[in-house]
Design an enzyme around this catalytic site. Structure first.
Site, mmCIF file in Angstrom:
data_model
loop_
_atom_site.group_PDB
_atom_site.id
_atom_site.type_symbol
_atom_site.label_atom_id
_atom_site.label_comp_id
_atom_site.label_asym_id
_atom_site.label_seq_id
_atom_site.Cartn_x
_atom_site.Cartn_y
_atom_site.Cartn_z
ATOM 1 N N SER A 73 -8.254 9.772 3.301
ATOM 2 C CA SER A 73 -6.992 9.346 3.901
ATOM 3 C C SER A 73 -5.917 8.991 2.889
ATOM 4 O O SER A 73 -4.751 8.885 3.237
ATOM 5 C CB SER A 73 -7.225 8.146 4.823
ATOM 6 O OG SER A 73 -8.067 8.504 5.901
ATOM 7 N N LYS B 107 0.025 0.337 4.849
ATOM 8 C CA LYS B 107 -0.575 0.889 6.063
ATOM 9 C C LYS B 107 -0.934 -0.265 7.008
ATOM 10 O O LYS B 107 -1.373 -1.322 6.565
ATOM 11 C CB LYS B 107 -1.827 1.664 5.646
ATOM 12 C CG LYS B 107 -2.543 2.457 6.717
ATOM 13 C CD LYS B 107 -3.685 3.226 6.048
ATOM 14 C CE LYS B 107 -4.481 4.071 7.028
ATOM 15 N NZ LYS B 107 -5.544 4.822 6.315
ATOM 16 N N SER C 173 -5.564 9.457 7.221
ATOM 17 C CA SER C 173 -4.998 8.611 8.260
ATOM 18 C C SER C 173 -3.759 7.851 7.795
ATOM 19 O O SER C 173 -3.040 7.278 8.604
ATOM 20 C CB SER C 173 -6.056 7.614 8.747
ATOM 21 O OG SER C 173 -6.510 6.775 7.680
#
Length: 598
Positions: free
Chosen positions: A176, A78, A152
């Protein structure tokens, strides 16, 4: 890209390809495909020249004899996690910077031989559970493009679900690392807070942030977790050392808590899917309904309390004062952090501590809590209409977890009737990660769902996973400590986990000791005329091992036993002085058969 042979490959698939000297060619094709497709799941990608350099370095290390448990396995991270020489954006171009060193978790994976092929899209500053709050584009669901991917960690989930990488790193503050797993038919491992280092991770709420792992299988997720959590990171103020007191496995038929009342916000398809999951669970576990109110109260503190101010602190006043530089919804959320006082922060912390203690006590009475990963899912269009309300609904069963210092594992579950995934999540107290994984593997094998969005069948031939948990001592028991026997509680009350029934090497004789209460056997190794004796192997948490040994009365003790497969483990032995008055019962083959004969 759909023609890539490697789509849906697990870690073992990639390792096998490299053993056959075919892995490098497959990596080159994968990197080329990723670089020539317009895919908003990626923010930055590995170049062909950088791949060549990485592979040359890894091959040199392998020739030198380095241990590389993830040799040549492709992964993604990420884009709020630093990689040396790569730009970190946190999905905000005005915030972007070039990292000068790897985040600790990335450094561990590189050291293990894994190959980073790209950094992935996210809800800006990891603020959201939707995957739509990014200037780099909204990441679509990997099954139906008009639905959200979840966030996320949207990009990491997407590239894993589509089989481009064997695993990917996300982060998890409010869910997330779990919600995107649930929306994309993935495993999402949300570790005990502090197990994986967060050094080199752009903070959302630094005090409760976790790095998470997405994978197609529980086996792969845990293999990565063992690399990431091998040692405490003293450079990370929130890193913690495992106290080695928690179980590393679950009973044959565990006891799970489940909320007595579940909210699905009118989503009948998600409700029906969870009821189907519950039906499957009842074949494997005993379910106990509990009042979920304290969990809900704690969850509400995360976004409706002063923890929003921690997000504001992480982003900094420079960006907060320039809303044009940020996603409008993200700015709307984090700007609220300016409204809280120090008194309100302390008041909320006292509430958090009281609720967390109550929740931890509830969970100590069961093996895990099971919940829907998300109570509903929405389309991209719906999220535009209600970006905050629907996001809040997604976090119903995730927001409390880090505030209460819990471990969690999101798992694939029976699909909805419309073909969208609907996952479940197992939650337990801190450091129960390996116990959750133990059941998670059983669950995956039970359902045998296709992996991610690849359509590839679940690999039932993967060797049965038993966690090689640091801090667990394998102990072979032969008599009164066997399952169902009078002293078995001395193991279970110390969170020992049953591993397997097996046998010693054919070098032992078994005796029934005289004048023992309850009746106990004595095991002695002999030079000749020995036999194999039935034993059970239990993993005893290291921190509890001494207390267990202290309860063993003479003439018994703990020594080293040789098992039939050549393993040497701790186990019960007997002082020779007690064998003169004992009865030789070797011909029964084990204590259980002898007791049955009486």
């Amino acid at each position: 890209m759909n023609t890539l042979e490697t789509l849906g490959w697990t870690i073992s698939d990639w390792l096998s390809a490299h053993q056959q000297n075919e892995g490098n060619g497959h990596l080159e094709k994968l990197v080329d495909a990723v670089n020539h497709v317009n895919d908003c799941a990626w923010i930055s990608r590995l170049s062909a020249s950088d791949l060549k350099q990485q592979l040359e370095h890894l091959n040199a290390r392998r020739e030198q004899g380095d241990s590389l448990p993830l040799f040549g396995v492709p992964f993604a991270v990420k884009d709020n996690i630093d990689v040396a020489g790569w730009v970190t954006t946190a999905a905000c171009p005005d915030f972007a910077y070039t990292a000068t060193e790897d985040a600790t978790v990335v450094a561990h994976l590189k050291e293990a031989g894994a190959v980073l092929i790209g950094k992935t899209n996210l809800d800006q500053f990891a603020t959201g559970l939707v995957g739509t709050r990014s200037p780099y584009g909204a990441v679509s669901n990997s099954f139906k493009a008009d639905y959200v991917s979840g966030g996320s960690s949207s990009g990491s989930a997407s590239v894993t679900a589509r089989g481009l990488v064997a695993f990917a790193l996300g982060t998890d503050t409010a869910g997330s690392g779990r919600v995107p797993a649930g929306f994309n038919n993935l495993v999402g491992l949300k570790p005990t807070r502090g197990w994986f280092s967060i050094k080199g991770v752009v903070p959302a709420c630094r005090s409760i942030d976790c790095v998470s792992v997405f994978a197609l299988t529980v086996v792969d997720a845990v293999q990565v977790a063992q690399v990431l959590g091998e040692q405490q990171d003293l450079a990370d103020a929130y890193s913690r050392k495992n106290p080695n007191t928690a179980p590393t496995g679950m009973p044959e038929r565990p006891r799970f808590a489940i909320p007595s009342k579940l909210a699905f916000f009118g989503d009948e398809l998600m409700q029906a899917a969870f009821m189907q999951a519950r039906s499957e669970l009842e074949k494997m576990v005993d379910l106990v309904e509990i009042d979920f109110t304290p969990f809900t109260q704690l969850a509400e503190l995360l976004y409706q309390g002063p923890w929003v101010a921690e997000r504001t602190h992480a982003i900094g006043s420079q960006l907060i004062e320039h809303p044009e530089a940020m996603d409008a919804t993200v700015h709307r959320i984090v700007a609220k952090g300016m409204d809280y006082t120090a008194l309100q922060c302390f008041d909320a912390e006292y509430q958090r501590q009281a609720l967390a203690r109550y929740i931890q006590q509830q969970l100590s009475e069961v093996d895990a809590l099971v919940v829907p990963t998300s109570p509903t899912i929405r389309t991209l269009a719906e999220m535009q209409d209600e970006p905050i309300l629907y996001n809040s609904q997604f976090g119903t069963y995730t927001n409390f977890t880090n505030l209460a210092d819990l471990s969690a594992l999101a798992l694939p579950a029976p699909f909805r009737a419309d073909g969208l995934p609907a996952g479940i999540t197992l939650i337990a107290n801190a450091w129960h990660d390996f116990a959750l994984a133990d059941f998670g593997q059983r669950w995956q094998a039970h359902l045998a769902l296709p992996m991610g969005a690849t359509g590839k069948p679940f690999q039932a031939m993967v060797p049965t996973f038993k966690p090689v948990a640091p801090g667990a001592v394998p102990v072979a028991v032969v008599g009164a400590h066997l399952t169902g026997m009078p002293l078995n509680f001395q193991l279970t009350t110390r969170h020992a986990s049953f591993v397997e029934a097996t046998q010693t090497a054919p070098e032992y004789r078994l005796y029934a000791l005289a004048n023992t209460t309850p009746p106990k056997p004595g095991l002695a190794r002999v030079a000749e005329n020995g036999a194999s004796i039935q034993v059970e192997l239990w993993d005893v948490p290291l921190a509890n091992f001494g207390a267990f040994v202290a309860e063993i009365p003479e003439p018994l003790g703990i020594g080293t036993l040789l098992l039939e497969d050549g393993r040497r483990v701790k186990g019960f032995i007997c002082e020779p002085v007690a064998l003169g008055s004992a009865k030789d019962i070797t011909h029964f083959g084990g204590w259980r058969a002898y007791i049955a004969s009486n």
